[in-house]
Motif scaffolding. Structure first.
Motif, PDB file in Angstrom:
ATOM      1  N   GLU A 104      60.403   6.380  56.047  1.00  0.00           N
ATOM      2  CA  GLU A 104      61.404   7.336  55.564  1.00  0.00           C
ATOM      3  C   GLU A 104      60.823   8.227  54.471  1.00  0.00           C
ATOM      4  N   GLN A 105      60.024   7.632  53.594  1.00  0.00           N
ATOM      5  CA  GLN A 105      59.411   8.403  52.511  1.00  0.00           C
ATOM      6  C   GLN A 105      58.423   9.429  53.056  1.00  0.00           C
ATOM      7  N   GLN A 106      57.624   9.026  54.049  1.00  0.00           N
ATOM      8  CA  GLN A 106      56.668   9.955  54.654  1.00  0.00           C
ATOM      9  C   GLN A 106      57.385  11.110  55.354  1.00  0.00           C
ATOM     10  N   GLN A 107      58.476  10.796  56.053  1.00  0.00           N
ATOM     11  CA  GLN A 107      59.207  11.840  56.768  1.00  0.00           C
ATOM     12  C   GLN A 107      59.797  12.858  55.804  1.00  0.00           C
ATOM     13  N   ARG A 108      60.315  12.391  54.668  1.00  0.00           N
ATOM     14  CA  ARG A 108      60.864  13.326  53.680  1.00  0.00           C
ATOM     15  C   ARG A 108      59.759  14.201  53.093  1.00  0.00           C
ATOM     16  N   GLU A 109      58.589  13.605  52.921  1.00  0.00           N
ATOM     17  CA  GLU A 109      57.475  14.388  52.385  1.00  0.00           C
ATOM     18  C   GLU A 109      57.061  15.477  53.372  1.00  0.00           C
ATOM     19  N   VAL A 110      56.994  15.127  54.653  1.00  0.00           N
ATOM     20  CA  VAL A 110      56.655  16.114  55.679  1.00  0.00           C
ATOM     21  C   VAL A 110      57.717  17.214  55.719  1.00  0.00           C
ATOM     22  N   ASP A 111      58.990  16.819  55.685  1.00  0.00           N
ATOM     23  CA  ASP A 111      60.075  17.803  55.715  1.00  0.00           C
ATOM     24  C   ASP A 111      60.001  18.738  54.514  1.00  0.00           C
ATOM     25  N   TYR A 112      59.684  18.179  53.364  1.00  0.00           N
ATOM     26  CA  TYR A 112      59.589  18.975  52.138  1.00  0.00           C
ATOM     27  C   TYR A 112      58.524  20.062  52.274  1.00  0.00           C
ATOM     28  N   PHE A 113      57.327  19.656  52.687  1.00  0.00           N
ATOM     29  CA  PHE A 113      56.243  20.628  52.813  1.00  0.00           C
ATOM     30  C   PHE A 113      56.531  21.653  53.908  1.00  0.00           C
ATOM     31  N   ARG A 114      57.122  21.201  55.013  1.00  0.00           N
ATOM     32  CA  ARG A 114      57.433  22.118  56.105  1.00  0.00           C
ATOM     33  C   ARG A 114      58.408  23.205  55.638  1.00  0.00           C
ATOM     34  N   ILE A 115      59.415  22.807  54.884  1.00  0.00           N
ATOM     35  CA  ILE A 115      60.449  23.755  54.458  1.00  0.00           C
ATOM     36  C   ILE A 115      59.883  24.812  53.518  1.00  0.00           C
ATOM     37  N   ILE A 116      59.183  24.378  52.478  1.00  0.00           N
ATOM     38  CA  ILE A 116      58.750  25.362  51.477  1.00  0.00           C
ATOM     39  C   ILE A 116      57.672  26.298  52.030  1.00  0.00           C
TER      40      ILE A 116
END
Length: 354
Positions: A104-116
């Motif tokens: 879950e932590q890795q997925q949020r990190e990927v989502d964060y970088f993808r968005i910005i």
């Protein structure tokens, strides 16, 4: 003699030439060309995805691109931010395509970088919209809604989306997204969340400007009264900047050129410096040769003579701009010539309005 030793001596500029002069010169040129090609290939490879496409390897690559190492910071300093953003988005897509399961932590990190980084590429014009923009908004809102608290990352995601939407002139979408973020913040009574709610209120003030008659009555830096209505009949760019703002200073050469090219056709710039008293603004504008009018709402202020003025217009950061047409109506926010694309955007707007 060993050929490698001979090449090494030529590369190092050895006075002693082992080969015949003509051959040595030819080999030297070949080596210089080869070195240039290798250097270019190495630069290109810096943005290439790693051969190991595991999530761990790709995440490590993303963090490096994001600036967690000195090498990545040099990318940003050398104006390769678009390449960095493209590499990050490509790595995020590669993680999506992999069969591996993320924590879950890795997925949020990927989502964060993808968005910005997707937000930057959409703003820059490297990605089209929709569907990219619609998908990005949904991802960003989901990222914030899934948070247990409003942290720095949630704020960065929100800022990225709002900046992208405002920069592309999607003011209604920006206002709608801000409402969604505000609903999340109402559940968080932390000081950080409440402070950001105030920022969103200022944002909503700014987003209401497009399509409205601009109201601005204050004073010039000289102390003389100023009213924006006196410039009716001209296209006006209000430029908010700071004396310590590097992007603002980087804008000045392009602004001076555009001003000189279009002033006789009815284009005017009005400067509003934030975070400085009148004396510093006066010295700064002389040093940077800014020929357009400068405003100073409170000439007696010791720290920031335009703070109340900026707050009333919802201006939260510099550089920011407001573009006004000949009839005095606000046409666009945030048009600024920091990059070639944005310079072209401002000139395109002037072609329509002048």
């Amino acid at each position: 003699m060993n050929r490698n030793i001979t090449m090494h001596r030529i590369r190092m500029g050895s006075i002693r030439t082992v080969l015949a002069p003509g051959i040595a010169l030819t080999v030297g040129v070949i080596i210089l060309v080869a070195d240039a090609v290798n250097t270019r290939n190495q630069q290109d490879d810096q943005f290439a995805l790693p051969d190991d496409r595991s999530p761990a390897s790709l995440l490590s690559f993303i963090r490096e691109m994001d600036g967690s190492t000195e090498q990545a910071k040099n990318f940003l300093e050398s104006s390769n931010f678009t390449e960095v953003a493209q590499a990050v988005v490509a790595a995020c897509k590669a993680i999506d395509d992999s069969a591996s399961t993320l924590t879950e932590q890795q997925q949020r990190e990927v989502d964060y970088f993808r968005i910005i980084y997707s937000g930057y590429l959409i703003f820059d014009g490297s990605l089209e919209d929709p569907p990219e923009l619609s998908d990005l908004i949904d991802r960003a809102m989901a990222f914030i809604d899934q948070a247990t608290e409003f942290s720095t990352r949630e704020q960065t995601v929100s800022d990225s989306i709002l900046r992208t939407l405002e920069g592309r002139g999607s003011y209604q979408l920006a206002a709608k997204f801000a409402v969604g973020v505000n609903e999340f913040l109402e559940k968080d009574d932390s000081l950080k969340a409440q402070s950001y709610r105030q920022q969103l209120e200022q944002l909503q003030t700014r987003l209401r400007l497009p399509g409205q008659l601009m109201q601005l009555a204050t004073k010039r830096l000289s102390g003389e009264p100023f009213n924006i209505t006196d410039l009716r009949g001209k296209v006006v760019l209000i430029e908010f900047y700071g004396t310590r703002c590097k992007p603002c200073i980087a804008d000045f050469p392009a602004l001076r050129r555009i001003y000189a090219d279009n002033r006789d056709s009815g284009f005017e710039i009005v400067g509003i410096c934030l975070g400085a008293p009148a004396a510093r603004i006066s010295k700064f504008t002389e040093e940077h040769e800014l020929p357009w009018p400068q405003l100073c709402d409170d000439i007696t202020a010791s720290l920031d003579c335009n703070k109340e003025l900026a707050d009333a217009l919802g201006i939260q950061a510099v550089p920011s701009t407001i573009l006004i047409d000949r009839s005095g109506v606000v046409r666009k926010l945030g048009v600024r010539p920091l990059s070639p694309n944005l310079t072209q955007d401002l000139e395109t707007q002037l072609d329509k309005l002048l």
